[in-house]
Design a protein around this motif. Sequence first.
Motif, short mmCIF file in Angstrom:
data_model
loop_
_atom_site.label_atom_id
_atom_site.label_comp_id
_atom_site.label_asym_id
_atom_site.label_seq_id
_atom_site.Cartn_x
_atom_site.Cartn_y
_atom_site.Cartn_z
N PRO A 1 0.83 -1.22 0.00
CA PRO A 1 0.00 0.00 0.00
C PRO A 1 0.87 1.27 0.00
CG PRO A 1 -0.84 -1.58 1.61
CD PRO A 1 0.47 -2.12 1.10
N LYS B 1 7.82 9.60 5.45
CA LYS B 1 8.34 9.43 4.09
C LYS B 1 8.91 10.75 3.56
CE LYS B 1 4.98 7.38 1.69
NZ LYS B 1 4.12 6.31 1.10
N ALA C 1 -1.15 10.57 3.23
CA ALA C 1 -2.32 11.19 3.84
C ALA C 1 -2.45 12.66 3.45
CB ALA C 1 -2.22 11.06 5.37
N1 LIG Z 1 4.72 11.82 4.43
C1 LIG Z 1 4.06 10.72 4.83
N2 LIG Z 1 4.73 9.76 5.48
C2 LIG Z 1 4.08 8.65 5.88
C3 LIG Z 1 2.69 8.50 5.67
C4 LIG Z 1 2.01 9.54 4.98
O1 LIG Z 1 0.79 9.49 4.76
N3 LIG Z 1 2.73 10.63 4.57
N4 LIG Z 1 2.02 7.39 6.12
C5 LIG Z 1 2.67 6.64 7.22
C6 LIG Z 1 2.03 5.36 7.46
S1 LIG Z 1 0.56 5.38 8.30
C7 LIG Z 1 2.62 4.19 7.07
S2 LIG Z 1 1.98 2.70 7.51
C8 LIG Z 1 3.82 4.19 6.21
C9 LIG Z 1 3.47 3.49 4.90
O2 LIG Z 1 4.57 3.47 4.05
P1 LIG Z 1 4.34 3.16 2.50
O3 LIG Z 1 3.37 4.16 1.97
O4 LIG Z 1 5.72 3.30 1.93
O5 LIG Z 1 3.80 1.76 2.40
O6 LIG Z 1 4.31 5.49 5.92
C10 LIG Z 1 4.15 6.43 6.95
N5 LIG Z 1 4.77 7.66 6.53
#
Ligand SMILES: Nc1nc2c(c(=O)[nH]1)N[C@H]1C(S)=C(S)[C@@H](COP(=O)(O)O)O[C@H]1N2
Length: 199
Positions: free
Chosen positions: A10, A146, A14
């Motif tokens: 996935p 991320k 967000a």
């Molecule tokens: N910038 C950013 N980082 C994020 C997120 C996000 O929505 N935006 N989601 C987080 C969540 S809830 C999870 S579980 C992981 C998911 O990583 P993926 O998208 O590489 O699978 O990233 C995290 N880091």
Amino acid sequence: MSKLKEMGTPIFWAEGHPGPLEAEGWEVEVGGLVDHPITFTYQEIIELPKTVVDARLTSVSGFSVGGAWGGVHLSEVFDLVAPKAEASHVQFVSYRSVYTTSIPLGVARQERTLLAYAFEGEALESDYGGPVRLFCPYLWGYKSAKSVIAINLIDYSIPGYWETRGYPDSAQIKPRRVLDVNSGEYRRIPGGEVTEFVD
Ligand SMILES: Nc1nc2c(c(=O)[nH]1)N[C@H]1C(S)=C(S)[C@@H](COP(=O)(O)O)O[C@H]1N2
Ligand SMILES: [Mo]
């Protein structure tokens, strides 16, 4: 196609997908409660000692993906910036500064917590937080910010994107059933860092 994408991992953005992000010109500003603030270029990050850990990213939303994550130990970065004695937490800021999160400094210093830029030997694409993201397998995935542009050493935990929307700041992984992205099967995790599944 990248391994993460091939497995159907996935993709969570967000705050909205940022589109493709280039490693060239990427910078990560490390500051806050440190003696020597440093802005690292992507090139400087990949020239730091590389660590590869076999570990899992596990989301409270119900999936877990494992593999060889490559990057630099946060402790290598901290050795260069020299956190002040009062620093107790580390805040990570994602591209566009809408998504943030913080973890305790002790967790950031742990062995399998990385400023990650690779998965299974491939550079991370922006879908999965490239060029550089936090990878922290000890806590729910929302701590693994991320496409990181800034890392701030702080003396308290600043609630971030999901923490201000009701998710616990502790982000302790609890025993439950999740989708094992690698096998495509729903399996039970034991809680804590997910290194194996339970029956
Ligand atoms: N910038 C950013 N980082 C994020 C997120 C996000 O929505 N935006 N989601 C987080 C969540 S809830 C999870 S579980 C992981 C998911 O990583 P993926 O998208 O590489 O699978 O990233 C995290 N880091
Ligand atoms: Mo998540």
